[in-house]
Design an enzyme around this catalytic site. Structure first.
Site, PDB file in Angstrom:
ATOM      1  N   ARG A   3       0.819  -1.215   0.000  1.00 50.10           N
ATOM      2  CA  ARG A   3       0.000   0.000   0.000  1.00 50.10           C
ATOM      3  C   ARG A   3       0.854   1.268   0.000  1.00 50.10           C
ATOM      4  O   ARG A   3       0.444   2.292  -0.559  1.00 50.10           O
ATOM      5  CB  ARG A   3      -0.940   0.002   1.195  1.00 50.10           C
ATOM      6  CG  ARG A   3      -2.084  -0.959   0.977  1.00 50.10           C
ATOM      7  CD  ARG A   3      -3.025  -0.968   2.152  1.00 50.10           C
ATOM      8  NE  ARG A   3      -4.243  -1.695   1.822  1.00 50.10           N
ATOM      9  CZ  ARG A   3      -5.106  -2.129   2.722  1.00 50.10           C
ATOM     10  NH1 ARG A   3      -4.886  -1.910   4.015  1.00 50.10           N
ATOM     11  NH2 ARG A   3      -6.185  -2.775   2.350  1.00 50.10           N
TER      12      ARG A   3
ATOM     13  N   LYS B  87     -18.102 -15.488   2.998  1.00 51.59           N
ATOM     14  CA  LYS B  87     -19.542 -15.273   3.158  1.00 51.59           C
ATOM     15  C   LYS B  87     -20.270 -14.842   1.890  1.00 51.59           C
ATOM     16  O   LYS B  87     -19.835 -13.950   1.192  1.00 51.59           O
ATOM     17  CB  LYS B  87     -19.767 -14.193   4.218  1.00 51.59           C
ATOM     18  CG  LYS B  87     -19.331 -14.599   5.600  1.00 51.59           C
ATOM     19  CD  LYS B  87     -20.109 -13.794   6.620  1.00 51.59           C
ATOM     20  CE  LYS B  87     -19.231 -13.170   7.668  1.00 51.59           C
ATOM     21  NZ  LYS B  87     -19.551 -11.771   7.918  1.00 51.59           N
TER      22      LYS B  87
ATOM     23  N   GLY C 264      -8.829  -8.193   0.200  1.00 53.96           N
ATOM     24  CA  GLY C 264      -7.621  -8.342   1.008  1.00 53.96           C
ATOM     25  C   GLY C 264      -7.015  -9.735   0.915  1.00 53.96           C
ATOM     26  O   GLY C 264      -5.832  -9.899   0.617  1.00 53.96           O
TER      27      GLY C 264
ATOM     28  N   GLY D 256     -12.946  -3.692   0.738  1.00 59.66           N
ATOM     29  CA  GLY D 256     -14.336  -3.284   0.927  1.00 59.66           C
ATOM     30  C   GLY D 256     -14.769  -2.231  -0.074  1.00 59.66           C
ATOM     31  O   GLY D 256     -15.885  -2.279  -0.608  1.00 59.66           O
TER      32      GLY D 256
HETATM   33  P1  ADP Z   1     -11.369 -11.290   0.484  1.00 58.53           P
HETATM   34  O1  ADP Z   1     -10.644 -10.679   1.668  1.00 58.53           O
HETATM   35  O2  ADP Z   1     -10.430 -11.626  -0.624  1.00 58.53           O
HETATM   36  O3  ADP Z   1     -12.550 -10.453   0.046  1.00 58.53           O
HETATM   37  P2  ADP Z   1     -12.988 -12.947   2.195  1.00 58.53           P
HETATM   38  O4  ADP Z   1     -12.576 -12.101   3.356  1.00 58.53           O
HETATM   39  O5  ADP Z   1     -14.374 -12.892   1.719  1.00 58.53           O
HETATM   40  O6  ADP Z   1     -11.982 -12.691   0.960  1.00 58.53           O
HETATM   41  O7  ADP Z   1     -12.733 -14.479   2.531  1.00 58.53           O
HETATM   42  C1  ADP Z   1     -11.474 -14.973   2.897  1.00 58.53           C
HETATM   43  C2  ADP Z   1     -11.591 -16.079   3.906  1.00 58.53           C
HETATM   44  O8  ADP Z   1     -12.434 -17.126   3.439  1.00 58.53           O
HETATM   45  C3  ADP Z   1     -10.256 -16.693   4.197  1.00 58.53           C
HETATM   46  O9  ADP Z   1      -9.956 -16.499   5.564  1.00 58.53           O
HETATM   47  C4  ADP Z   1     -10.448 -18.182   3.875  1.00 58.53           C
HETATM   48  O10 ADP Z   1      -9.812 -19.026   4.797  1.00 58.53           O
HETATM   49  C5  ADP Z   1     -11.955 -18.338   3.985  1.00 58.53           C
HETATM   50  N1  ADP Z   1     -12.431 -19.510   3.240  1.00 58.53           N
HETATM   51  C6  ADP Z   1     -12.332 -19.759   1.923  1.00 58.53           C
HETATM   52  N2  ADP Z   1     -12.829 -20.972   1.616  1.00 58.53           N
HETATM   53  C7  ADP Z   1     -13.269 -21.513   2.781  1.00 58.53           C
HETATM   54  C8  ADP Z   1     -13.888 -22.760   3.127  1.00 58.53           C
HETATM   55  N3  ADP Z   1     -14.160 -23.682   2.207  1.00 58.53           N
HETATM   56  N4  ADP Z   1     -14.195 -22.987   4.430  1.00 58.53           N
HETATM   57  C9  ADP Z   1     -13.905 -22.033   5.361  1.00 58.53           C
HETATM   58  N5  ADP Z   1     -13.320 -20.853   5.095  1.00 58.53           N
HETATM   59  C10 ADP Z   1     -13.002 -20.597   3.819  1.00 58.53           C
HETATM   60 MG    MG Z   2     -11.116 -10.659   3.803  1.00 61.28          MG
END
Ligand code: ADP
Ligand code: MG
Length: 392
Positions: free
Chosen positions: A35, A197, A350, A373
């Site tokens: 960053r 989620k 992230g 976000g």
């Molecule tokens: P980003 O930060 O890229 O937007 P998110 O915060 O939505 O992504 O999700 C990331 C998290 O999702 C990670 O901590 C990862 O471990 C979790 N994750 C991905 N697949 C699974 C799964 N099958 N079961 C549990 N957690 C998962």
């Molecule tokens: Mg995340």
């Protein structure tokens, strides 16, 4: 229009710059400095063009002044990267009397980094008095903190209303690339969503359905879709209150003619543990007691195949628990596949960015969004207050 640096007469002026220096700091040393590097083009352009720069950022979530959330280590790293002195004063936060004096003494064409903006509780409240103090530090304002643009805070939204303002180079690039995804993506446009989620990504799916050709849903999110279709998902992560939403999204994708890909098989284990005993099962027939933790080999092979021919790809969210081996394999394989595509590729979020960096393929992606976000809110079609405040 959103003015940028070329619209701002900054020579011999004092310019207040909001950057996103919310970086990991451990034992007084900055870890991943992505960053900070991302803000260098804007800071260099201002300094080379004769401006006196006062920059500011939040760092972490301190509850008032806190030694472990000071900007000192960030100032040190910034100074190394710029190859020049960065003025910094550890103090109680923005608007403190010491800070006002320190900024007042800034020599022409110097760069000063202010203390953590969140040391002052008024920052998050977008307090007009705090915004006025910050505005008093300069004649012009530049916002280059795309990652903080979805929050209306004193240092992002408030101050932009008080000074002649512009977007910095990083902000400009983010708006251009993400704007292109929303308005005029070259087709076929394929979107990969993963992560924890469904609820975080519903808005993005809804907003993009009209302009995408194929949607890949992986990570923990996928199990809510499998369960919604009547599958057995064992002990996989699921959002039971989102089953209806998942059903509706499946129907809407079909209506819109968007092909929906879910991972046909999953790498499963009883617990999320490094080196755990794993087995592979069809994702809609996972035995009780097991969790789906990564995309399986069939899913990876068919997704790689299905991604071919894409002209635009957006990816957000890892496809498994990539932080824990061996559940990083699906994410790594798809990262490699995306990097090799002859398409315009964008990765945001992230954890997905961390995953792409870990594979060393980051330089083969066209745009890595620095705003997790903020990039999601933009793709949902929401207005970002930090951006709207710049509009002329
Ligand atoms: P980003 O930060 O890229 O937007 P998110 O915060 O939505 O992504 O999700 C990331 C998290 O999702 C990670 O901590 C990862 O471990 C979790 N994750 C991905 N697949 C699974 C799964 N099958 N079961 C549990 N957690 C998962
Ligand atoms: Mg995340």
């Amino acid at each position: 229009m959103i003015p940028t640096l070329q619209d701002l007469p900054f020579e011999n002026k004092r310019v207040l710059v909001r950057v996103d220096f919310n970086v990991p700091v451990k034992g007084g040393v900055v870890g991943d400095d992505t960053r900070i590097r991302a803000a260098l083009p804007t800071l260099r352009e201002l300094l080379d063009g004769g401006a006196t720069v006062v920059c500011m950022s939040h760092l972490g979530r301190p509850k008032g002044p806190q030694d472990d959330a000071r900007m000192g280590p960030v100032a040190d790293r910034l100074s190394e990267l710029l190859g020049r002195e960065v003025r910094y004063l550890a103090c109680d936060g923005p608007g403190s009397r010491e800070q006002q004096a320190f900024v007042g003494e800034a020599p022409d064409n110097s760069i000063t980094l202010l203390e953590n903006t969140r040391f002052d509780a008024r920052e998050k409240k977008n307090d007009p008095e705090l915004a006025a103090v910050l505005a008093g530090y300069a004649e012009l304002y530049v916002n280059d903190a795309f990652g903080a643009a979805h929050r209306a805070h004193a240092s992002t939204e408030g101050v932009a209303r008080l000074l002649e303002s512009a977007a910095g180079r990083l902000m400009e690039r983010e708006l251009e690339v993400l704007g292109r995804l929303v308005e005029s993506p070259e087709r076929p446009f394929k979107v990969i969503l993963g992560g924890a989620k469904v609820s975080d990504k519903i808005g993005v799916i809804e907003n993009l359905l009209g302009s995408i050709d194929e949607l890949f849903v992986g990570g923990a999110m996928a199990y809510t879709f499998f369960k919604a279709r009547g599958g057995e998902i064992g002990d996989s992560l699921v959002e039971d209150e989102k089953l209806d939403v998942a059903r509706e999204l499946i129907a809407r994708a079909e209506e819109a003619g968007v092909e929906l890909h879910l991972p046909s098989d999953s790498v499963c284990a009883a617990e999320v543990e490094a080196g755990a005993e794993t087995s592979v099962h069809p994702s809609d027939r996972i035995p009780a007691g097991l969790k789906g933790l990564d995309a399986g080999p069939d899913a990876i092979a068919s997704w790689k195949e299905a991604l071919q021919g894409a002209k635009t790809v957006f990816w957000n969210g890892p496809l498994g628990v990539f932080e824990v081996e061996p559940f990083d394999e699906g994410t790594r394989a798809i990262a490699k596949a995306v990097a090799e595509l002859d398409a315009f590729t964008v990765v945001g979020g992230g954890d997905s960015v961390a995953a792409i960096n870990a594979t060393g393929l980051d330089d083969r992606i066209d745009h890595i969004s620095t705003g997790g976000g903020a990039s999601l809110e933009f793709l949902e079609g929401s207005e970002l207050p930090g951006v709207e405040a710049l509009r002329r």
